[in-house]
Scaffold this motif. Structure first.
Motif, PDB file in Angstrom:
ATOM      1  N   MET A 230       4.884   3.404   8.410  1.00 52.95           N
ATOM      2  CA  MET A 230       5.647   3.201   7.183  1.00 52.95           C
ATOM      3  C   MET A 230       5.274   4.247   6.136  1.00 52.95           C
ATOM      4  O   MET A 230       6.125   4.754   5.419  1.00 52.95           O
ATOM      5  N   GLU A 231       3.980   4.545   6.035  1.00 52.19           N
ATOM      6  CA  GLU A 231       3.542   5.526   5.051  1.00 52.19           C
ATOM      7  C   GLU A 231       4.051   6.912   5.402  1.00 52.19           C
ATOM      8  O   GLU A 231       4.272   7.752   4.528  1.00 52.19           O
ATOM      9  N   GLY A 232       4.179   7.152   6.702  1.00 51.20           N
ATOM     10  CA  GLY A 232       4.574   8.481   7.139  1.00 51.20           C
ATOM     11  C   GLY A 232       3.405   9.270   7.681  1.00 51.20           C
ATOM     12  O   GLY A 232       3.540  10.455   7.958  1.00 51.20           O
ATOM     13  N   ALA A 233       2.251   8.620   7.819  1.00 55.96           N
ATOM     14  CA  ALA A 233       1.100   9.340   8.359  1.00 55.96           C
ATOM     15  C   ALA A 233       1.217   9.387   9.878  1.00 55.96           C
ATOM     16  O   ALA A 233       0.504   8.692  10.598  1.00 55.96           O
ATOM     17  N   TYR A 234       2.139  10.209  10.368  1.00 56.92           N
ATOM     18  CA  TYR A 234       2.460  10.204  11.797  1.00 56.92           C
ATOM     19  C   TYR A 234       1.310  10.719  12.644  1.00 56.92           C
ATOM     20  O   TYR A 234       1.147  10.312  13.784  1.00 56.92           O
TER      21      TYR A 234
ATOM     22  N   ARG B  63       0.826  -1.204   0.000  1.00 62.24           N
ATOM     23  CA  ARG B  63       0.000   0.000   0.000  1.00 62.24           C
ATOM     24  C   ARG B  63       0.861   1.255   0.000  1.00 62.24           C
ATOM     25  O   ARG B  63       0.615   2.217  -0.717  1.00 62.24           O
ATOM     26  N   HIS B  64       1.897   1.162   0.809  1.00 62.31           N
ATOM     27  CA  HIS B  64       2.813   2.267   0.957  1.00 62.31           C
ATOM     28  C   HIS B  64       3.507   2.613  -0.366  1.00 62.31           C
ATOM     29  O   HIS B  64       3.670   3.788  -0.702  1.00 62.31           O
ATOM     30  N   ASN B  65       3.822   1.570  -1.145  1.00 62.39           N
ATOM     31  CA  ASN B  65       4.459   1.815  -2.443  1.00 62.39           C
ATOM     32  C   ASN B  65       3.507   2.443  -3.440  1.00 62.39           C
ATOM     33  O   ASN B  65       3.914   3.222  -4.284  1.00 62.39           O
ATOM     34  N   VAL B  66       2.228   2.044  -3.324  1.00 63.79           N
ATOM     35  CA  VAL B  66       1.240   2.621  -4.220  1.00 63.79           C
ATOM     36  C   VAL B  66       1.176   4.132  -3.987  1.00 63.79           C
ATOM     37  O   VAL B  66       1.209   4.926  -4.937  1.00 63.79           O
TER      38      VAL B  66
END
Lengths: 490, 267
Positions: free
Chosen positions: B153-157, A354-357
């Protein structure tokens, strides 16, 4: 994943030329020939011949009948031995009304010495394979267990090849009956024994079986601990090496070492024999995910490989979603093929994607716009949360830090400002890339040279008799010289 | 009933009493006695002997270790947590079919996931996650940890921080507080790269400080290279990668010689 178990052995060369003239020799006759090959191998202590016997057996596998096996047992084992009684009792009872005419006619041609341990172990192996093919798993388990018990008391290098096959089927039959956990302790003991006997083929096989055993239960931690501590040496069997690479790739994927994982998985897929389609599909599936996780997009040809197209379709659509950077599409694909992904045990990995998307989507935005408001980014990425703008800001700033995009954020105005992308050819980058490719090719060549096998002493045979005499003379002189020098020292 | 079992049960009752009084020192003391006594049960891992009392003993031992894990969180001792959790894990993984699953299993597994996240041991986090069956992922406690990891991981802190208000279990608060610290460092690292400057009030909000002094102190302690002037924080920009003007002669020569040597070997 039972499909990758049966990585087929390389097809054996047709049986010895002598029988070619005879009209379609019976399976039993073939078996007897194999027995004589094993006998020769045992007497001359040549492991090579025994591996050949194993290969020949695999080629015969489909033609094995009940009659052949029991007749062969009667031929190879003295009726009084324990092994004979035990193995015949395991074979299913069928009535042998039809006599094998060929067998009686040819039985006189080949005779072997009784009592060789290799032959005994081979009989175990043959019966085990036969029982597995007949789907008589309980009998097969019993057969495997007795044979393993017998093997523990043997220490002969010529048995090792047969033993490693037996280990494999031992584990395979337990996997078929879903009782792998029971034999883990036994496999560990066997691995220890193989290590002490310096039986490298056995170690290799058993290590793979153990890794498979652990991974079957998702015990990645234990698998990695065993793998990193088990002795390593140059691979003896290509098939075992492929499997090892595949397991290694899986472990590394789970532990987020994607670069190494990719290398192992691609290598495994490449080294695997073409006939091992199931195994190669598995390797490709994992390799695709790992490459996506690394931010690479696999080429279309990967998905169009012969015989894999259908199996790889879910992964193709997934790749497409990641390539476009569309979270909505990604979600749909993940839901649509949820059952496939759980069967492949890649579901958790797909969650990671998901993160890569988001990253890809963000990169596309940053390339297209020189300045864009964070609210628009959130809308384009379809972030659905209570506070999408704050989410977008955090995500963008992390992407900047990780080097995925080159931009700055203007907090006061709520903008993302992309920087001009410089001309890559004005940097050293292309040169570095070129260098790494050259290095790869050179390395490949060197590895290929190393991997070639030369028969021992082949270069010496070319030497003519005259030259040889000359060389010997020279050596003698040199030796004399040295001896004199030694004398001088005193 | 077996005298040893009775002894442990009684001691454990005293432990529970102290536990409910929140008397941590007494708890710790009793716990170490209990652990010693547990070693005398033959039915426990790793031997798993089939004794008549096996079920009772396993249940009791599991209960004790579950309390030990929670106690270690209360005492804010991460090492003890790890040790106790390792001892507890076989009861969850290898006793299926002998004793019924514990109601505390998922909260504790989730807690462990959270700990790994806090300690930034992401590889182990995923290794543990693989061990969980698919239905476990729907459990509130596990889901909490998994979603945290994703946001992280996404950065949505900001999502990570808001998750603190929605903890599924009171023991989670300790780790969530620790996580907040980790997140602050991450945000600082990202801001440094993402922004040219931030006004002090924005920075305060972003780093979750209540006063300017706290922010000032954080900057001087953690990031002395940041400039504070005119009511804004200026980040030192990392040096831009300059297009190279000259050819790096020596390395190129070295490489070319290397190619020549290799080619010679081939031909």
């Amino acid at each position: 994943m039972p499909e990758d178990v049966q990585m087929s052995e390389q097809q054996a060369a047709p049986p010895a030329a002598a029988t070619a003239a005879a009209p379609a020799p019976s399976t039993l006759h073939h078996l007897k020939e194999i027995a004589s090959v094993i006998e020769a191998g045992s007497l001359t202590k040549e492991v090579r011949r025994i591996s050949r016997a194993v290969r020949l057996t695999v080629a015969l596998r489909r033609r094995l009948g009940h009659r052949d096996v029991s007749a062969f047992l009667a031929f190879a084992l003295p009726a009084s031995t324990e092994a004979y009684a035990r193995l015949t009792s395991l074979l299913p009872k069928e009535d042998d009304t039809e006599m094998d005419l060929d067998a009686t006619a040819q039985a006189t041609q080949i005779s072997i010495k009784h009592g060789l341990p290799e032959i005994e172990i081979y009989c175990y192996l043959l019966v085990l394979i036969f029982l597995i093919d007949q789907k008589k798993y309980d009998e097969a388990k019993a057969c495997a267990t007795t044979s393993i018990a017998r093997l523990k008391n043997m220490n002969r290098r010529t048995v090792d090849v047969l033993a490693s096959r037996l280990y494999f089927y031992y584990s395979y039959v337990h996997e078929l009956t879903n009782s792998l956990a029971e034999i883990r302790g036994n496999l560990l003991a066997l691995h220890r024994m193989a290590t002490l006997h310096r039986d490298e083929l056995g170690q290799e096989t058993l290590l793979n079986l153990l890794l498979r055993n652990y991974l079957h239960y998702n015990l990645y931690d234990q698998a990695e601990k065993l793998r990193s501590k088990a002795p390593r040496f140059e691979a003896h069997s290509n098939q075992q090496f492929c499997r090892y690479l595949f397991y290694l790739g899986k472990i590394r994927t789970i532990q987020l070492e994607y670069t190494d994982a990719k290398e192992s998985l691609l290598q495994a897929a490449r080294k695997a024999p073409t006939a091992a389609r199931g195994f190669r599909i598995q390797c490709n599936k994992w390799a695709i995910i790992v490459r996506l996780l690394l931010g690479e997009i696999p080429e279309r040809t990967v998905f169009m490989q012969k015989g894999m197209k259908k199996a790889l379709t879910p992964y193709f659509e997934l790749t497409n979603a990641v390539r476009i950077g569309d979270l909505e599409l990604f979600r749909t694909v993940a839901d649509k093929f949820a059952s496939t992904f759980s069967a492949d045990r890649t579901r958790n990995l797909i969650v990671r994607l998901r993160h890569n998307v988001i990253r890809t989507g963000l990169r596309n935005i940053s390339i297209s716009y020189s300045r864009i408001s964070l609210a628009d980014i959130a809308k384009k990425l379809r972030l659905d949360s209570q506070n999408p703008v704050a989410d977008a800001e955090c995500i963008v700033s992390k992407a900047i830090r990780d080097g995925a995009i080159d931009a700055t954020i203007d907090h006061a105005n709520g903008w993302m400002v992309s920087k001009e992308t410089g001309d890559v050819y004005s940097t050293n980058e292309p040169q570095v890339a070129f260098n790494s490719r050259i290095a790869f090719c050179l390395n490949m060549h060197n590895e290929a040279v190393k991997a070639m096998r030369f028969p021992p002493n082949s270069h010496k045979e070319k030497e003519s008799a005259e030259k040889r005499r000359e060389r010997l003379q020279q050596e003698e002189e040199l030796a004399k010289h040295m001896a004199e020098e030694d004398d001088d020292d005193f | 009933m077996d005298p040893k079992l009775t002894e442990v049960t009684q001691l454990f009752a005293r432990f529970k009493a102290a536990y409910s009084r929140n008397d941590l020192d007494v708890c710790a003391n009793l716990l170490s006695q209990l652990k010693v006594l547990l070693t005398k049960f033959p039915s426990l891992p790793p031997s798993f002997q089939q004794t008549p009392n096996a079920v009772e003993e396993l249940k009791l031992a599991r209960d004790i270790y579950e309390h030990a894990v929670v106690l270690s969180v209360k005492m804010e001792d991460q090492d003890a947590f790890e040790r106790d959790f390792c001892q507890l894990k076989p009861y969850y993984m290898d006793t299926c079919g002998i004793i019924p699953p514990s109601p505390e299993e998922y909260p504790i597994l989730g807690l462990n996931l959270l700990r790994l996240l806090v300690q930034n041991r992401i590889a182990e986090f995923h290794t543990e996650l693989e061990l969980l069956p698919a239905k476990a992922l729907d459990n509130l406690c596990i889901k909490h940890a998994v979603e945290l990891e994703q946001s992280f991981m996404e950065g949505a802190y900001n999502r990570v921080l808001s998750a603190r208000q929605a903890v599924p279990h009171e023991t989670y608060v300790y780790f969530m507080d620790l996580l907040a610290k980790t997140v602050r460092d991450e945000i600082a690292g990202c801001s440094e790269k993402g922004y040219d400057y931030l006004s002090i009030s924005d920075a305060k909000e972003m780093f979750m400080f209540s006063s300017d002094q706290e922010l000032q102190q954080y900057i001087t302690e953690e990031h002395p290279e940041w400039d504070v002037k005119n009511g804004s924080v200026f980040f030192q920009k990392a040096k831009e990668s300059q297009p190279c003007k000259e050819i790096p002669a020596a390395p190129v020569i070295n490489q070319t010689l290397g190619y020549a040597r290799e080619l010679e070997r081939i031909v």
